[in-house]
Design an enzyme around this catalytic site. Structure first.
Site, PDB file in Angstrom:
ATOM      1  N   LYS A  92      35.925  45.508  42.267  1.00 13.33           N
ATOM      2  CA  LYS A  92      37.089  45.806  43.695  1.00 13.33           C
ATOM      3  C   LYS A  92      38.138  44.938  43.802  1.00 13.33           C
ATOM      4  O   LYS A  92      38.735  46.129  44.157  1.00 13.33           O
ATOM      5  CB  LYS A  92      35.574  46.436  44.677  1.00 13.33           C
ATOM      6  CG  LYS A  92      34.549  47.153  44.464  1.00 13.33           C
ATOM      7  CD  LYS A  92      33.754  47.140  45.340  1.00 13.33           C
ATOM      8  CE  LYS A  92      32.453  48.155  44.416  1.00 13.33           C
ATOM      9  NZ  LYS A  92      31.305  48.196  45.870  1.00 13.33           N
ATOM     10  N   ASP A 128      33.120  53.230  50.178  1.00 12.83           N
ATOM     11  CA  ASP A 128      31.712  51.999  51.033  1.00 12.83           C
ATOM     12  C   ASP A 128      32.096  51.730  52.382  1.00 12.83           C
ATOM     13  O   ASP A 128      30.900  51.974  52.486  1.00 12.83           O
ATOM     14  CB  ASP A 128      32.363  50.349  50.355  1.00 12.83           C
ATOM     15  CG  ASP A 128      31.514  50.019  48.652  1.00 12.83           C
ATOM     16  OD1 ASP A 128      30.918  51.563  48.271  1.00 12.83           O
ATOM     17  OD2 ASP A 128      32.270  49.506  47.771  1.00 12.83           O
TER      18      ASP A 128
HETATM   19  P1  NDP Z   1      31.614  41.161  44.389  1.00 14.46           P
HETATM   20  O1  NDP Z   1      31.468  39.836  43.534  1.00 14.46           O
HETATM   21  O2  NDP Z   1      32.925  40.957  45.192  1.00 14.46           O
HETATM   22  O3  NDP Z   1      30.954  39.794  46.086  1.00 14.46           O
HETATM   23  C1  NDP Z   1      29.934  39.079  45.940  1.00 14.46           C
HETATM   24  C2  NDP Z   1      29.220  37.955  46.971  1.00 14.46           C
HETATM   25  O4  NDP Z   1      28.675  37.749  46.642  1.00 14.46           O
HETATM   26  C3  NDP Z   1      30.374  37.378  47.157  1.00 14.46           C
HETATM   27  O5  NDP Z   1      30.474  37.020  48.609  1.00 14.46           O
HETATM   28  C4  NDP Z   1      29.696  35.838  46.733  1.00 14.46           C
HETATM   29  O6  NDP Z   1      29.660  34.813  47.014  1.00 14.46           O
HETATM   30  C5  NDP Z   1      28.542  36.303  46.868  1.00 14.46           C
HETATM   31  N1  NDP Z   1      27.052  35.664  46.642  1.00 14.46           N
HETATM   32  C6  NDP Z   1      27.187  36.266  45.110  1.00 14.46           C
HETATM   33  N2  NDP Z   1      26.168  35.472  44.202  1.00 14.46           N
HETATM   34  C7  NDP Z   1      25.702  34.251  45.641  1.00 14.46           C
HETATM   35  C8  NDP Z   1      24.521  33.155  45.317  1.00 14.46           C
HETATM   36  N3  NDP Z   1      24.256  33.279  44.585  1.00 14.46           N
HETATM   37  N4  NDP Z   1      24.517  33.422  46.804  1.00 14.46           N
HETATM   38  C9  NDP Z   1      25.178  33.336  48.131  1.00 14.46           C
HETATM   39  N5  NDP Z   1      25.706  35.140  47.483  1.00 14.46           N
HETATM   40  C10 NDP Z   1      26.537  34.816  46.580  1.00 14.46           C
HETATM   41  O7  NDP Z   1      30.884  41.770  44.524  1.00 14.46           O
HETATM   42  P2  NDP Z   1      31.089  43.461  45.373  1.00 14.46           P
HETATM   43  O8  NDP Z   1      31.045  42.514  46.969  1.00 14.46           O
HETATM   44  O9  NDP Z   1      31.458  44.456  44.949  1.00 14.46           O
HETATM   45  O10 NDP Z   1      29.110  43.559  45.441  1.00 14.46           O
HETATM   46  C11 NDP Z   1      27.396  42.822  45.923  1.00 14.46           C
HETATM   47  C12 NDP Z   1      26.880  43.457  46.236  1.00 14.46           C
HETATM   48  O11 NDP Z   1      26.707  44.838  47.209  1.00 14.46           O
HETATM   49  C13 NDP Z   1      26.265  44.072  45.492  1.00 14.46           C
HETATM   50  O12 NDP Z   1      24.740  43.688  45.432  1.00 14.46           O
HETATM   51  C14 NDP Z   1      26.742  45.857  44.790  1.00 14.46           C
HETATM   52  O13 NDP Z   1      25.363  45.738  44.053  1.00 14.46           O
HETATM   53  C15 NDP Z   1      26.366  46.272  46.728  1.00 14.46           C
HETATM   54  N6  NDP Z   1      26.654  47.212  46.785  1.00 14.46           N
HETATM   55  C16 NDP Z   1      26.172  48.370  47.379  1.00 14.46           C
HETATM   56  C17 NDP Z   1      26.377  49.612  47.539  1.00 14.46           C
HETATM   57  C18 NDP Z   1      26.075  50.336  47.816  1.00 14.46           C
HETATM   58  O14 NDP Z   1      26.108  51.250  48.003  1.00 14.46           O
HETATM   59  N7  NDP Z   1      24.141  49.896  47.914  1.00 14.46           N
HETATM   60  C19 NDP Z   1      28.136  49.737  46.991  1.00 14.46           C
HETATM   61  C20 NDP Z   1      28.585  48.063  47.255  1.00 14.46           C
HETATM   62  C21 NDP Z   1      27.804  47.110  46.251  1.00 14.46           C
HETATM   63  P3  NDP Z   1      30.901  33.952  47.191  1.00 14.46           P
HETATM   64  O15 NDP Z   1      32.121  34.481  47.292  1.00 14.46           O
HETATM   65  O16 NDP Z   1      30.623  32.253  47.355  1.00 14.46           O
HETATM   66  O17 NDP Z   1      31.176  33.710  45.713  1.00 14.46           O
END
Ligand code: NDP
Length: 308
Positions: A92, A128
């Site tokens: 995104k 979103d």
């Molecule tokens: P991004 O890859 O942009 O961001 C991922 C986030 O997750 C970061 O803040 C990252 O932290 C954190 N993260 C990843 N792994 C871990 C971990 N092991 N422990 C703690 N934090 C972690 O992803 P998106 O923002 O696009 O998506 C995030 C979530 O939102 C997904 O699960 C997705 O399914 C959900 N989503 C759901 C939607 C819906 O309609 N229901 C719509 C959009 C998203 P760091 O910065 O430290 O790496």
């Protein structure tokens, strides 16, 4: 007419030979979801039900596109006969640099989840934030603006949710992230929009906090809604992003991760006696908004909900 279902998942190699192979689906694939991973997504069944219900002769498919393939994939989407695409983890934020134009909301969020193709041009939007606000209203019968919110995550989805919180001027916003610098950066960006006098108790209206048990324990007493916008929980074997011992019965807990059944966080919330919902409702409302952007007509919400 002969109907052939799309493959489970397409890849960049399929896009590269798309015209020659004309893919093998009927109705033709003109919409899709680009992500990595993408196999778990429920968007195809929801969007395909909407397309069928509206008599639109198109099919929505999954495209497994790796981060280093995104630029080429979006170029091809613009050249082929696609009406649009959705973007999910981890594309995104990166997609902002690969579209031709971006609307005001997506620009502010700094992330794109919906692309509409018009005359070969890719126009990026983000649905979103509005999808999230509508989901909170439906799940908990409250307005986001009346809530003190703890947001876990600082990626694309979290940025959209944080901007929505700022836009509705919610009571309080605490951004928590594993990489706390990303949370601080987001909070610095939003700080001017939380400068008003709406302060409740001895806590800042907006702050960044590390994903650390001691800091979180203090904050939990000063928030109403906890939102997981990290990708933790996508794998059913993941631990909950917050344990049941940290959660409390006064909380509303919203996990943007969705699946049929309980996510690890929804399970932890239930153990703590808190109200909780998973991200299916946000998926529904953000998807409905995407549909409206692509087709400039109302989305058949009931059909989409039933398909989920
Ligand atoms: P991004 O890859 O942009 O961001 C991922 C986030 O997750 C970061 O803040 C990252 O932290 C954190 N993260 C990843 N792994 C871990 C971990 N092991 N422990 C703690 N934090 C972690 O992803 P998106 O923002 O696009 O998506 C995030 C979530 O939102 C997904 O699960 C997705 O399914 C959900 N989503 C759901 C939607 C819906 O309609 N229901 C719509 C959009 C998203 P760091 O910065 O430290 O790496």
């Amino acid at each position: 007419m002969k109907k052939r279902t799309a493959k489970e998942v397409y890849t960049l190699s399929d896009l590269q030979v798309w015209r020659r192979s004309k893919s093998d689906a009927e109705p033709p694939i003109r919409l899709g979801l680009l992500g990595d991973p993408v196999a778990h997504s429920l968007s195809p069944q929801m969007q395909n039900a909407a397309l069928r219900d509206c008599g639109i002769d198109m099919q929505y498919a999954r495209l497994h596109i790796r981060p280093n393939e995104l630029a080429e994939a979006l170029d091809l989407i613009g050249e082929l006969e696609f009406a649009g695409v959705n973007l999910t983890v981890p594309h995104k934020i990166a997609a902002v640099d690969f579209v031709d134009e971006i609307d005001e909301e997506a620009k502010q969020i700094g992330a794109v989840n919906t692309v509409v193709v018009g005359e070969g041009k890719l126009i990026g939007s983000n649905t979103d934030g509005v999808g999230f606000a509508r989901a909170i209203r439906t799940e908990f019968s409250v307005d986001l603006r009346d809530l003190r919110v703890m947001l876990l995550g600082a990626g694309g989805a979290a940025r959209a949710i944080a901007m929505q919180c700022a836009q509705v001027n919610c009571e309080r916003l605490v951004v928590v992230n594993r990489d706390v610098d990303k949370a601080k950066h987001l909070v610095a960006e939003l700080h001017p929009r939380f400068a008003g006098p709406r302060v409740l108790g001895p806590v800042a209206r907006i702050e960044a906090v590390p994903l650390d048990e001691r800091a979180l324990r203090f904050q939990i007493g000063n928030v109403d809604l906890v939102v997981n916008a990290t990708s933790l929980g996508l794998d059913p074997n993941d631990p909950p992003v917050l344990s049941a011992t940290l959660l409390a019965p006064h909380l509303m807990v919203y996990d943007t991760v969705y699946r049929v059944g309980r996510t690890p966080l929804v399970q932890a919330a239930a153990e703590a006696g808190a109200r909780a919902a998973n991200g299916l409702s946000m998926l529904l409302y953000q998807g409905a908004r995407s549909f409206e952007i692509w087709f400039k007509r109302e989305a058949p919400l009931d059909v989409m909900r039933a398909a989920l």
